[in-house]
Design an enzyme around this catalytic site. Sequence first.
Site, PDB file in Angstrom:
ATOM      1  N   HIS A  36       0.851  -1.184   0.000  1.00 61.41           N
ATOM      2  CA  HIS A  36       0.000   0.000   0.000  1.00 61.41           C
ATOM      3  C   HIS A  36       0.886   1.233   0.000  1.00 61.41           C
ATOM      4  O   HIS A  36       1.936   1.232   0.636  1.00 61.41           O
ATOM      5  CB  HIS A  36      -0.915   0.017   1.241  1.00 61.41           C
ATOM      6  CG  HIS A  36      -2.052   0.953   1.088  1.00 61.41           C
ATOM      7  ND1 HIS A  36      -1.946   2.290   1.364  1.00 61.41           N
ATOM      8  CD2 HIS A  36      -3.311   0.743   0.647  1.00 61.41           C
ATOM      9  CE1 HIS A  36      -3.103   2.858   1.104  1.00 61.41           C
ATOM     10  NE2 HIS A  36      -3.949   1.957   0.662  1.00 61.41           N
ATOM     11  N   ASP A  72      -7.983  -5.319  -0.227  1.00 56.77           N
ATOM     12  CA  ASP A  72      -8.471  -6.163  -1.323  1.00 56.77           C
ATOM     13  C   ASP A  72      -8.098  -7.626  -1.167  1.00 56.77           C
ATOM     14  O   ASP A  72      -8.560  -8.463  -1.944  1.00 56.77           O
ATOM     15  CB  ASP A  72      -7.904  -5.651  -2.664  1.00 56.77           C
ATOM     16  CG  ASP A  72      -8.441  -4.270  -2.998  1.00 56.77           C
ATOM     17  OD1 ASP A  72      -9.645  -4.059  -2.815  1.00 56.77           O
ATOM     18  OD2 ASP A  72      -7.654  -3.410  -3.435  1.00 56.77           O
TER      19      ASP A  72
HETATM   20  N1  CMC Z   1       4.258  -7.539  -4.868  1.00 57.96           N
HETATM   21  C1  CMC Z   1       5.600  -7.525  -4.996  1.00 57.96           C
HETATM   22  N2  CMC Z   1       6.374  -6.440  -4.792  1.00 57.96           N
HETATM   23  C2  CMC Z   1       5.745  -5.307  -4.446  1.00 57.96           C
HETATM   24  C3  CMC Z   1       4.346  -5.245  -4.287  1.00 57.96           C
HETATM   25  C4  CMC Z   1       3.596  -6.425  -4.505  1.00 57.96           C
HETATM   26  N3  CMC Z   1       2.279  -6.419  -4.377  1.00 57.96           N
HETATM   27  N4  CMC Z   1       3.987  -3.988  -3.940  1.00 57.96           N
HETATM   28  C5  CMC Z   1       5.123  -3.271  -3.879  1.00 57.96           C
HETATM   29  N5  CMC Z   1       6.193  -4.071  -4.179  1.00 57.96           N
HETATM   30  C6  CMC Z   1       7.618  -3.679  -4.160  1.00 57.96           C
HETATM   31  C7  CMC Z   1       7.973  -2.855  -5.376  1.00 57.96           C
HETATM   32  O1  CMC Z   1       8.416  -3.681  -6.439  1.00 57.96           O
HETATM   33  C8  CMC Z   1       9.048  -1.969  -4.823  1.00 57.96           C
HETATM   34  O2  CMC Z   1      10.230  -2.738  -4.718  1.00 57.96           O
HETATM   35  P1  CMC Z   1      11.687  -2.023  -4.934  1.00 57.96           P
HETATM   36  O3  CMC Z   1      11.800  -1.022  -3.816  1.00 57.96           O
HETATM   37  O4  CMC Z   1      12.645  -3.145  -4.831  1.00 57.96           O
HETATM   38  O5  CMC Z   1      11.625  -1.402  -6.300  1.00 57.96           O
HETATM   39  C9  CMC Z   1       8.591  -1.676  -3.391  1.00 57.96           C
HETATM   40  O6  CMC Z   1       7.790  -2.813  -3.039  1.00 57.96           O
HETATM   41  C10 CMC Z   1       7.760  -0.398  -3.257  1.00 57.96           C
HETATM   42  O7  CMC Z   1       6.657  -0.489  -4.164  1.00 57.96           O
HETATM   43  P2  CMC Z   1       6.089   0.728  -5.009  1.00 57.96           P
HETATM   44  O8  CMC Z   1       5.422   0.183  -6.239  1.00 57.96           O
HETATM   45  O9  CMC Z   1       7.147   1.760  -5.181  1.00 57.96           O
HETATM   46  O10 CMC Z   1       5.006   1.286  -3.993  1.00 57.96           O
HETATM   47  P3  CMC Z   1       3.798   2.214  -4.359  1.00 57.96           P
HETATM   48  O11 CMC Z   1       3.460   2.926  -3.109  1.00 57.96           O
HETATM   49  O12 CMC Z   1       4.084   3.044  -5.564  1.00 57.96           O
HETATM   50  O13 CMC Z   1       2.629   1.179  -4.766  1.00 57.96           O
HETATM   51  C11 CMC Z   1       0.803  -0.315  -4.637  1.00 57.96           C
HETATM   52  C12 CMC Z   1       1.609   0.779  -3.912  1.00 57.96           C
HETATM   53  C13 CMC Z   1      -0.457  -0.616  -3.832  1.00 57.96           C
HETATM   54  C14 CMC Z   1       0.376   0.200  -6.023  1.00 57.96           C
HETATM   55  C15 CMC Z   1       1.678  -1.582  -4.771  1.00 57.96           C
HETATM   56  O14 CMC Z   1       2.016  -2.077  -3.503  1.00 57.96           O
HETATM   57  C16 CMC Z   1       0.988  -2.682  -5.601  1.00 57.96           C
HETATM   58  O15 CMC Z   1       1.093  -2.676  -6.833  1.00 57.96           O
HETATM   59  N6  CMC Z   1       0.279  -3.648  -4.931  1.00 57.96           N
HETATM   60  C17 CMC Z   1      -0.482  -4.656  -5.646  1.00 57.96           C
HETATM   61  C18 CMC Z   1      -1.815  -4.068  -6.134  1.00 57.96           C
HETATM   62  C19 CMC Z   1      -2.801  -3.877  -4.995  1.00 57.96           C
HETATM   63  O16 CMC Z   1      -3.000  -4.752  -4.170  1.00 57.96           O
HETATM   64  N7  CMC Z   1      -3.464  -2.703  -5.005  1.00 57.96           N
HETATM   65  C20 CMC Z   1      -4.489  -2.383  -4.013  1.00 57.96           C
HETATM   66  C21 CMC Z   1      -4.044  -1.291  -3.089  1.00 57.96           C
HETATM   67  S1  CMC Z   1      -5.073  -1.091  -1.634  1.00 57.96           S
HETATM   68  C22 CMC Z   1      -6.645  -0.657  -2.159  1.00 57.96           C
HETATM   69  C23 CMC Z   1      -6.714   0.466  -3.125  1.00 57.96           C
HETATM   70  O17 CMC Z   1      -5.995   1.454  -3.059  1.00 57.96           O
HETATM   71  O18 CMC Z   1      -7.574   0.393  -3.990  1.00 57.96           O
END
Ligand code: CMC
Length: 418
Positions: free
Chosen positions: A297, A354
């Site tokens: 998140h 989710d």
């Molecule tokens: N699986 C594997 N690695 C992950 C995941 C995941 N679900 N989420 C983040 N990471 C890693 C990412 O690769 C990065 O690694 P590194 O630092 O080595 O490059 C690190 O964790 C930070 O991730 P980020 O993408 O920079 O973080 P963000 O704040 O931009 O993204 C997020 C947040 C929710 C989009 C992301 O965690 C994600 O894609 N999760 C899966 C989709 C999901 O479940 N979304 C629902 C969110 S909650 C409800 C809502 O908002 O609707």
Amino acid sequence: MSENIVAIQLDGKEINLPVVIGTENEKALDIAKLRAESGFITLDTGYKNTGATSSAITFLNGEEGILHYRGYDIADLAENASFTEVSYLLLYGELPSKDQLANFEASLATNSRLPEGFADLQKAFPSEAHPMSQLAAGICLLSNYYKRNTSDATDENIHTILGAFAPVAANIQRNFLNKDFVSSPGKGLVYDFLAMAFDEEPDEVIVDAMDKLLILHADHEQNCSTSTVRMVGSSHANIFASITGGINALWGPLHGGANQSVLEMLEAIKADGGNIKKYVAKAKDKDDPFRLMGFGHRVYKNFDPRAKIIKRAADNVLNKLGVKDETLSIAKKLEEIALSDSYFVERNLYPNVDFYSGIIYKAIGFPTEMFTVLFALGRIPGWVSNWKEMRDRKEPIGRPRQVYTGATLRKYTPISER
Ligand code: CMC
């Protein structure tokens, strides 16, 4: 909000920036005059560190896993309140009295009668169209039925969209399943939604579970869809157009679309013989685009408090309905393995809202493609409350700046010379 000043040096010039402190002691630098005084803007792609507004609706502390609506803890509300009470609270700032709640519910019930002819348009949508596409189109289409100014933040406009949302969503499920539409039994928003979406009136266990899930989704401060609603509304677009913007933002798999993706992922793991370790390895592999859906998140760097409640509710609902679902045990094992893996621990990746919600939706009988529509049904009070707050405060049009990195001035070359 109290204010003091922080001085920074830019190009040898001292710039004074007011400090804004929120009621929960969150601190921000007000940079509204920064460019005028220094020529600098701030750059923050993805708004990781940028407050787009101040808001009195929802408080979220991601480090400590805290979520409050108007000062009330999410667990307190999920345990004790109804979804319509929470919708009132988000909109008007206080819990309703008995009379206020009765009037609010009556107004939503009146507005749940969709305008004449509208259902025929909904039926005309191809049934195989994704329910989120049908929702966005349906809610935007509604704007054509009102002669009054629907860009004003009046109760009339707000109750119209709040009342219409559930029947529009129920019709979408029926259209998706190629079923004729049915009328509402008139027993309350959540009950009516379930009765209209399915072929029979719902069991109390299902109504309670659905009510709780909707409360947990009702608001989440300046997330992607809510900021979109505020942004679209800031141009004084009408309430239907503004909410449609939020619906489209929610659809993406990194946001609300994740609930559909989680269940598809769990089903894929099941079909693959329950090989959880393989999927955890894929999620960690930087050359593989796969991510563990329902994990991570932007703001929570500790447990998502909503996920904790939904996990317990999933156990409870499946037990009460007598449903045995292997995807729930896969989800629990996946959570256990991921939470003991250094990749997920170091990055503070926990299950989010989710991760378990789809298992409950599936047990109730919703098609997977409807899951994000259910998220939207829960989020509509949060969207309209933010829209109302933005309009009531007369916030200016949202218009971010950028740092230009393209070609500098050059001369047009005739096509014969290219
Ligand atoms: N699986 C594997 N690695 C992950 C995941 C995941 N679900 N989420 C983040 N990471 C890693 C990412 O690769 C990065 O690694 P590194 O630092 O080595 O490059 C690190 O964790 C930070 O991730 P980020 O993408 O920079 O973080 P963000 O704040 O931009 O993204 C997020 C947040 C929710 C989009 C992301 O965690 C994600 O894609 N999760 C899966 C989709 C999901 O479940 N979304 C629902 C969110 S909650 C409800 C809502 O908002 O609707």
